[in-house]
Design a protein around this motif. Structure first.
Motif, PDB file in Angstrom:
ATOM      1  N   ASN A   1     -12.407  56.777  37.507  1.00 35.24           N
ATOM      2  CA  ASN A   1     -12.815  56.738  36.092  1.00 35.24           C
ATOM      3  C   ASN A   1     -11.791  55.954  35.263  1.00 35.24           C
ATOM      4  N   GLN A   2     -10.526  56.133  35.588  1.00 43.08           N
ATOM      5  CA  GLN A   2      -9.492  55.390  34.868  1.00 43.08           C
ATOM      6  C   GLN A   2      -9.569  53.900  35.200  1.00 43.08           C
ATOM      7  N   ALA A   3      -9.901  53.586  36.457  1.00 45.57           N
ATOM      8  CA  ALA A   3     -10.048  52.183  36.855  1.00 45.57           C
ATOM      9  C   ALA A   3     -11.167  51.513  36.069  1.00 45.57           C
ATOM     10  N   VAL A   4     -12.289  52.220  35.922  1.00 42.67           N
ATOM     11  CA  VAL A   4     -13.415  51.679  35.144  1.00 42.67           C
ATOM     12  C   VAL A   4     -13.003  51.479  33.694  1.00 42.67           C
ATOM     13  N   ALA A   5     -12.309  52.467  33.133  1.00 38.57           N
ATOM     14  CA  ALA A   5     -11.868  52.368  31.736  1.00 38.57           C
ATOM     15  C   ALA A   5     -10.911  51.200  31.516  1.00 38.57           C
ATOM     16  N   LYS A   6     -10.141  50.860  32.566  1.00 43.34           N
ATOM     17  CA  LYS A   6      -9.169  49.775  32.454  1.00 43.34           C
ATOM     18  C   LYS A   6      -9.754  48.417  32.824  1.00 43.34           C
TER      19      LYS A   6
ATOM     20  N   GLY B   1      -0.168  50.424  34.760  1.00 39.78           N
ATOM     21  CA  GLY B   1      -0.963  50.070  35.923  1.00 39.78           C
ATOM     22  C   GLY B   1      -2.273  49.402  35.583  1.00 39.78           C
ATOM     23  N   SER B   2      -2.693  48.505  36.446  1.00 38.70           N
ATOM     24  CA  SER B   2      -3.934  47.778  36.271  1.00 38.70           C
ATOM     25  C   SER B   2      -5.112  48.591  36.798  1.00 38.70           C
ATOM     26  N   SER B   3      -6.306  48.072  36.584  1.00 37.42           N
ATOM     27  CA  SER B   3      -7.499  48.715  37.132  1.00 37.42           C
ATOM     28  C   SER B   3      -7.430  48.749  38.654  1.00 37.42           C
ATOM     29  N   THR B   4      -6.852  47.708  39.248  1.00 34.55           N
ATOM     30  CA  THR B   4      -6.727  47.663  40.706  1.00 34.55           C
ATOM     31  C   THR B   4      -5.779  48.741  41.216  1.00 34.55           C
ATOM     32  N   ASP B   5      -4.675  48.962  40.511  1.00 31.71           N
ATOM     33  CA  ASP B   5      -3.737  50.023  40.907  1.00 31.71           C
ATOM     34  C   ASP B   5      -4.433  51.385  40.894  1.00 31.71           C
ATOM     35  N   HIS B   6      -5.221  51.648  39.856  1.00 27.70           N
ATOM     36  CA  HIS B   6      -5.921  52.927  39.757  1.00 27.70           C
ATOM     37  C   HIS B   6      -7.003  53.043  40.837  1.00 27.70           C
ATOM     38  N   TYR B   7      -7.672  51.930  41.114  1.00 29.00           N
ATOM     39  CA  TYR B   7      -8.679  51.940  42.176  1.00 29.00           C
ATOM     40  C   TYR B   7      -8.015  52.228  43.526  1.00 29.00           C
ATOM     41  N   ASN B   8      -6.885  51.591  43.785  1.00 24.83           N
ATOM     42  CA  ASN B   8      -6.176  51.819  45.048  1.00 24.83           C
ATOM     43  C   ASN B   8      -5.694  53.256  45.167  1.00 24.83           C
ATOM     44  N   ALA B   9      -5.268  53.825  44.045  1.00 28.51           N
ATOM     45  CA  ALA B   9      -4.862  55.236  44.049  1.00 28.51           C
ATOM     46  C   ALA B   9      -6.039  56.132  44.415  1.00 28.51           C
ATOM     47  N   ALA B  10      -7.221  55.800  43.887  1.00 31.90           N
ATOM     48  CA  ALA B  10      -8.432  56.564  44.209  1.00 31.90           C
ATOM     49  C   ALA B  10      -8.747  56.480  45.698  1.00 31.90           C
ATOM     50  N   CYS B  11      -8.591  55.295  46.272  1.00 38.23           N
ATOM     51  CA  CYS B  11      -8.847  55.123  47.702  1.00 38.23           C
ATOM     52  C   CYS B  11      -7.900  55.998  48.533  1.00 38.23           C
ATOM     53  N   SER B  12      -6.640  56.006  48.155  1.00 37.65           N
ATOM     54  CA  SER B  12      -5.661  56.805  48.901  1.00 37.65           C
ATOM     55  C   SER B  12      -6.001  58.286  48.842  1.00 37.65           C
ATOM     56  N   TRP B  13      -6.342  58.782  47.650  1.00 32.04           N
ATOM     57  CA  TRP B  13      -6.654  60.205  47.521  1.00 32.04           C
ATOM     58  C   TRP B  13      -7.988  60.564  48.169  1.00 32.04           C
TER      59      TRP B  13
END
Length: 297
Positions: A79-84, A53-65
């Motif tokens: 945090n994973q989005a930033v790291a990616k 997954g990309s940084s965008t995928d992780h960011y979108n997951a954060a938004c959903s949660w």
């Protein structure tokens, strides 16, 4: 023979795994759009658990949660989005999906970590080129952002709408001159050179240009996308636009056309419709049904 068969079997597993991830991420985003945030978060959990997954995928997951009320999972994914490589600090701070996180004690540290990350990345940017392209991004969008309001107020065939399109065409031509000069001298400015928004400006200008210009610079976009320097979704849109201009069926279902009989929009012809969603998922696009809902189709 056994070795060849084993290699082919492993390759098939790899392709199947990639398709499964891409489709799961697209399904998760579709659930987000349907405002089923918990289901979206759970699908992102499944899609991202293998470290893909990309940084965008992780960011979108954060938004959903965050919208589902699970702050811990939201912060984990941020945090994973930033790291990616997530870079858009302004969007992070203004995104209403994340408003519930702003009062959490973990928020200031997240913003600080992003600022530290950005400082390291931006140290290698071509800042003058970045500033030039970000200005072009603004000018590309400023008049287009007025289209809906002018159309609703005055109508599609109104003098006001024609004047607006004239302004858009003049600005597009000026932007094209600048971007073509950059492409001829520097190649496609990737996000590692100028950042995500500035790199996206190049795509927007070429996407809004004439057929010959799109065809000429499509190979550069392909190369940039293959290296992770441009988004696959942008490539999908330009591939479809060029194919449509050439009278060929599109690959990713991004282009609509006006039906000459009904005078209503419809999906332009698609090649191999049975595998359309699979191809869309590979390029980071949502399922075609969700896409067409935006246009009430």
């Amino acid at each position: 023979m056994k070795t060849a068969f084993l290699f082919l079997f492993c390759l098939l597993l790899l392709v199947s795994s990639h398709h499964s991830y891409a489709q799961s991420a697209a399904d998760a985003f579709a659930k987000y759009q349907a405002k089923d945030y918990k289901a979206s978060g759970q699908l992102y959990d499944q899609a991202l658990k293998a470290g893909k997954g990309s940084s965008t995928d992780h960011y979108n997951a954060a938004c959903s949660w965050a919208l589902a009320g699970d702050k811990t999972k939201a912060f984990t994914y941020l945090n994973q989005a930033v790291a990616k490589g997530w870079e858009n600090k302004s969007h992070l701070q203004t995104d209403t999906d994340l408003t519930s996180l702003h009062t959490d004690k973990r928020w200031p540290q997240l913003v600080k970590d992003l600022e530290t990350h950005l400082a390291k990345i931006e140290a290698n940017y071509d800042k003058p080129l970045k500033a030039q392209l970000e200005k072009i991004y603004v000018t590309d969008q400023q008049y287009r952002g007025m289209i809906d309001s002018v159309q609703k107020k005055f109508g599609m065939e109104s003098t006001q709408m024609k004047d607006l399109w004239s302004k858009i065409e003049v600005q597009d031509e000026e932007n094209k001159k600048q971007v073509v000069a950059i492409l001829e001298k520097r190649g496609w400015p990737g996000k590692s050179l100028v950042g995500q928004q500035a790199s996206q400006a190049v795509f927007l200008v070429i996407q809004h240009a004439d057929k010959a210009t799109m065809e000429k610079y499509l190979p550069l976009l392909r190369e940039a996308a293959a290296k992770g320097e441009a988004s696959k979704s942008s490539l999908a849109l330009m591939e479809d636009r060029v194919r449509m201009n050439q009278g060929l069926p599109q690959l990713y279902g991004s282009q609509l056309r006006m039906n000459p009989q009904t005078q209503k929009p419809e999906l332009y012809q698609v090649e191999d419709e049975a595998n359309l969603d699979k191809r869309r998922a590979e390029m980071g696009l949502e399922p075609i049904k969700e896409y067409l809902k935006r246009f009430n189709l």
